[in-house]
Design a protein around this motif. Structure first.
Motif, PDB file in Angstrom:
ATOM      1  N   SER A 310      -7.818 -66.700 -22.975  1.00 54.22           N
ATOM      2  CA  SER A 310      -8.262 -66.356 -24.313  1.00 54.22           C
ATOM      3  C   SER A 310      -7.796 -67.402 -25.307  1.00 54.22           C
ATOM      4  N   ASN A 311      -8.548 -67.562 -26.394  1.00 50.63           N
ATOM      5  CA  ASN A 311      -8.123 -68.404 -27.508  1.00 50.63           C
ATOM      6  C   ASN A 311      -8.119 -67.612 -28.813  1.00 50.63           C
ATOM      7  N   GLN A 312      -8.020 -66.278 -28.685  1.00 48.40           N
ATOM      8  CA  GLN A 312      -8.113 -65.385 -29.835  1.00 48.40           C
ATOM      9  C   GLN A 312      -6.752 -64.848 -30.255  1.00 48.40           C
ATOM     10  N   ASP A 313      -6.511 -64.806 -31.596  1.00 42.82           N
ATOM     11  CA  ASP A 313      -5.358 -64.081 -32.110  1.00 42.82           C
ATOM     12  C   ASP A 313      -5.633 -62.582 -31.987  1.00 42.82           C
ATOM     13  N   GLY A 314      -4.579 -61.811 -31.769  1.00 40.18           N
ATOM     14  CA  GLY A 314      -4.754 -60.367 -31.684  1.00 40.18           C
ATOM     15  C   GLY A 314      -5.179 -59.864 -30.326  1.00 40.18           C
ATOM     16  N   VAL A 315      -5.078 -60.719 -29.316  1.00 37.00           N
ATOM     17  CA  VAL A 315      -5.409 -60.324 -27.942  1.00 37.00           C
ATOM     18  C   VAL A 315      -4.127 -60.106 -27.148  1.00 37.00           C
ATOM     19  N   GLU A 316      -4.087 -59.043 -26.348  1.00 35.58           N
ATOM     20  CA  GLU A 316      -2.944 -58.756 -25.490  1.00 35.58           C
ATOM     21  C   GLU A 316      -3.405 -58.734 -24.034  1.00 35.58           C
ATOM     22  N   LEU A 317      -3.050 -59.772 -23.291  1.00 37.22           N
ATOM     23  CA  LEU A 317      -3.394 -59.863 -21.879  1.00 37.22           C
ATOM     24  C   LEU A 317      -2.111 -60.004 -21.071  1.00 37.22           C
ATOM     25  N   SER A 318      -2.014 -59.282 -19.949  1.00 38.63           N
ATOM     26  CA  SER A 318      -0.813 -59.346 -19.119  1.00 38.63           C
ATOM     27  C   SER A 318      -1.186 -59.272 -17.656  1.00 38.63           C
ATOM     28  N   HIS A 319      -0.292 -59.735 -16.784  1.00 35.90           N
ATOM     29  CA  HIS A 319      -0.521 -59.593 -15.346  1.00 35.90           C
ATOM     30  C   HIS A 319       0.804 -59.527 -14.604  1.00 35.90           C
ATOM     31  N   GLU A 320       0.744 -58.906 -13.435  1.00 38.46           N
ATOM     32  CA  GLU A 320       1.863 -58.933 -12.501  1.00 38.46           C
ATOM     33  C   GLU A 320       1.297 -59.053 -11.095  1.00 38.46           C
ATOM     34  N   ALA A 321       1.924 -59.900 -10.296  1.00 39.48           N
ATOM     35  CA  ALA A 321       1.473 -60.122  -8.928  1.00 39.48           C
ATOM     36  C   ALA A 321       2.690 -60.174  -8.011  1.00 39.48           C
ATOM     37  N   ALA A 322       2.564 -59.571  -6.837  1.00 38.66           N
ATOM     38  CA  ALA A 322       3.660 -59.573  -5.875  1.00 38.66           C
ATOM     39  C   ALA A 322       3.097 -59.500  -4.471  1.00 38.66           C
ATOM     40  N   VAL A 323       3.642 -60.299  -3.570  1.00 39.44           N
ATOM     41  CA  VAL A 323       3.263 -60.288  -2.156  1.00 39.44           C
ATOM     42  C   VAL A 323       4.543 -60.278  -1.334  1.00 39.44           C
ATOM     43  N   GLY A 324       4.636 -59.408  -0.335  1.00 37.83           N
ATOM     44  CA  GLY A 324       5.836 -59.369   0.485  1.00 37.83           C
ATOM     45  C   GLY A 324       5.700 -58.392   1.633  1.00 37.83           C
ATOM     46  N   LYS A 325       6.809 -58.152   2.320  1.00 36.26           N
ATOM     47  CA  LYS A 325       6.860 -57.215   3.436  1.00 36.26           C
ATOM     48  C   LYS A 325       7.621 -55.962   3.019  1.00 36.26           C
ATOM     49  N   ILE A 326       7.539 -54.922   3.844  1.00 35.48           N
ATOM     50  CA  ILE A 326       8.300 -53.708   3.579  1.00 35.48           C
ATOM     51  C   ILE A 326       9.786 -54.032   3.643  1.00 35.48           C
ATOM     52  N   ALA A 327      10.496 -53.648   2.619  1.00 35.24           N
ATOM     53  CA  ALA A 327      11.933 -53.908   2.578  1.00 35.24           C
ATOM     54  C   ALA A 327      12.655 -53.019   3.586  1.00 35.24           C
ATOM     55  N   GLN A 328      13.594 -53.617   4.336  1.00 34.41           N
ATOM     56  CA  GLN A 328      14.325 -52.866   5.350  1.00 34.41           C
ATOM     57  C   GLN A 328      15.097 -51.715   4.746  1.00 34.41           C
TER      58      GLN A 328
END
Length: 381
Positions: A310-328
Motif C-alpha cells: 500500500s501507499n496510502q495513509d490510514g491503512v492498517e495491514l499486518s501479517h504473521e507466518a510460521a512454519v515448523g514441526k510439532i514441538a516435543q
C-alpha cells in the motif's frame, strides 16, 4: 509454476460434460469420494444441487448449466469473462476454447437462502480433461451459501481440471463459498477465480484439501470495489507425499472502509506446498490481515510467501507466518495427561487443522474428522 502439457488430456466433452440425473446410482466408492468433496447424495436439506447437471426450482434462485444460461441470457454479457481475461494463460485459453461445463448460480435481489446450494465437478476416465466456467451472482441484499465439491472417480487416472469462476456480490449481498477438493494422486488442477464485491457486500471463502493431488495451482483474486466491502479467505490444506500444491489468496482493497483477511493452515506429510497470500490497499481507511501457518510432519516442504502492499495513509495491514514441526513439549504435555504419543499428535493436528467451518453437513464433518485423526499414522493417505 510447473509446466503442464494440455495435449495429454481430452477436453472434447463426452461423459465428463454430461448431465448426472441420479447421484445415488454412482458406485459406492464414488459416492464416498463425493462425501469427502462435500456432497452427500442423500441430502435433501439443500436449496439446490448441481452436478453436470441438476436443476433447482427454488424461488429467487437461478441454478443451471452455464451453456444453458449463455443461451437463455444472450451470452451473459454482464458476467461472462468480464473479470478475467481469457488470454491470461494456457489454461484460461483452453477453458475459453473448449467449454464443456460449469454452472450459473444467481440469488435474486433481497432473497436470503437459508440452506446451501450444492455443486460438484466430477471426472471419470483415464486422461480425461474437464474445462468448466462458473458464474456466481448475489444481487443486492441477497444471501447465498454454496457448498462446492470437486472429485475424481476412484478409477480415474491422469486427469485434468480447468475451472474458471467469476463471483459478483452486489451492494449489501453476502456470499459464502465453501470448496472441498478430493482429487486423485495424478490429477492436474488449474482453477482461475476472480470476484468483485460492491459496497457493504461480504464474501467468505472456505477451502479444504485433505486428500492427495498431483499438481494444483490456484491464486483467487477478490476485489473490494465498494465502501464497507469485506472479504475473508480460510484455507485448510494437507499435502501428502507426491502432492504439489501452489496456492494462495489475493485481496485488493480498492475502496474506503474495506476489510480483508486471509487465514491458512497447511500441513505437509511429504508433499510440497507453496503458500501465498497478498493484501493490497489502494484506498483508505482500510484494514487487512494475513496469517499463514504451516506444520511439517514426516518430511515435505512449505514455502510461505505473505505480501502486503500500500501507499496510502490510514491503512492498517499486518501479517504473521510460521512454519515448523510439532514441538516435543506439546506431545509430552498431552502424554502426561493420559494420551499415548499417536493420540497426542493427532490431537495437536486436529487443533491445528480447524475445520469447524459453518455450514458443513454432518457426513462431511465426520469424514473429515476421521481423515485428520489418521494423519499421524499415515493411514489416511
Amino acid at each position: 509454476m510447473s509446466t503442464v502439457d494440455l495435449s495429454r488430456f481430452s477436453f472434447s466433452g463426452g461423459e465428463n460434460a454430461a448431465p448426472v440425473d441420479d447421484l445415488t446410482r454412482l458406485p459406492a466408492e464414488d459416492r464416498q469420494r463425493l462425501v469427502l468433496a462435500g456432497i452427500d447424495v442423500h441430502d435433501r436439506q439443500v436449496s439446490g444441487a448441481f452436478m453436470q447437471l441438476n436443476h433447482a426450482g427454488v424461488h429467487g434462485l437461478d441454478l443451471m448449466d452455464i451453456r444453458a444460461a449463455l443461451k437463455k441470457y444472450d451470452g451473459l454479457p454482464q458476467y461472462y469473462w468480464q473479470l478475467l481475461n481469457p488470454d491470461k494463460d494456457d489454461f484460461t485459453r483452453m477453458a475459453h476454447e473448449r467449454l464443456n461445463g460449469g454452472y450459473f448460480v444467481r440469488a435474486r435481489r433481497g432473497v436470503r437462502l437459508t440452506e446451501p446450494v450444492q455443486s460438484c465437478m466430477f471426472i471419470k476416465g483415464h486422461g480425461a480433461g474437464q474445462s468448466v466456467h462458473n458464474i456466481v451472482v448475489v444481487e443486492e441484499g441477497a444471501e447465498l451459501h454454496i457448498l462446492g465439491g470437486c472429485a475424481t472417480a476412484h478409477e480415474a487416472r491422469d486427469a485434468a481440471h480447468l475451472g474458471i469462476t467469476e463471483y459478483y456480490v452486489e451492494k449489501g449481498g453476502k456470499l459464502t463459498f465453501t470448496m472441498i477438493h478430493n482429487w486423485g494422486e495424478s490429477t492436474t488442477v488449474r482453477p482461475r477465480s476472480v470476484g468483485r464485491v460492491d459496497a457493504g457486500g461480504v464474501f467468505q471463502n472456505n477451502y479444504i484439501l485433505l486428500k492427495p493431488v498431483g499438481d494444483l495451482q490456484m491464486y483467487p483474486l477478490m476485489e473490494l470495489a465498494g465502501s464497507g466491502a469485506v472479504a475473508r479467505f480460510n484455507s485448510v490444506i494437507v499435502a501428502p507425499s507426491g502432492s504439489y500444491v501452489d496456492c494462495g489468496n489475493r485481496i485488493e482493497l480498492n475502496a474506503p472502509d474495506t476489510r480483508g483477511e486471509v487465514i491458512s493452515r497447511v500441513l505437509t506429510t511429504g508433499g510440497t506446498v507453496i503458500n501465498r497470500g497478498y493484501i493490497g490497499a489502494a484506498a483508505a481507511p482500510a484494514k487487512g490481515h494475513l496469517e499463514c501457518k504451516g506444520l511439517i510432519m514426516g518430511g515435505g516442504r512449505i514455502h510461505a510467501i505473505p505480501e502486503l502492499n500500500s501507499n496510502q495513509d490510514g491503512v492498517e495491514l499486518s501479517h504473521e507466518a510460521a512454519v515448523g514441526k510439532i514441538a516435543q513439549e506439546e506431545i509430552e504435555y498431552l502424554m502426561a495427561r493420559g494420551l499415548d504419543e499417536d493420540e497426542a499428535a493427532s490431537t495437536i493436528v486436529r487443533g491445528f487443522l480447524n475445520v469447524e467451518i459453518m455450514g458443513l453437513p454432518t457426513p462431511l464433518k465426520n469424514a473429515m474428522d476421521e481423515q485428520i485423526s489418521l494423519l499421524e499414522t499415515g493411514r489416511a493417505m
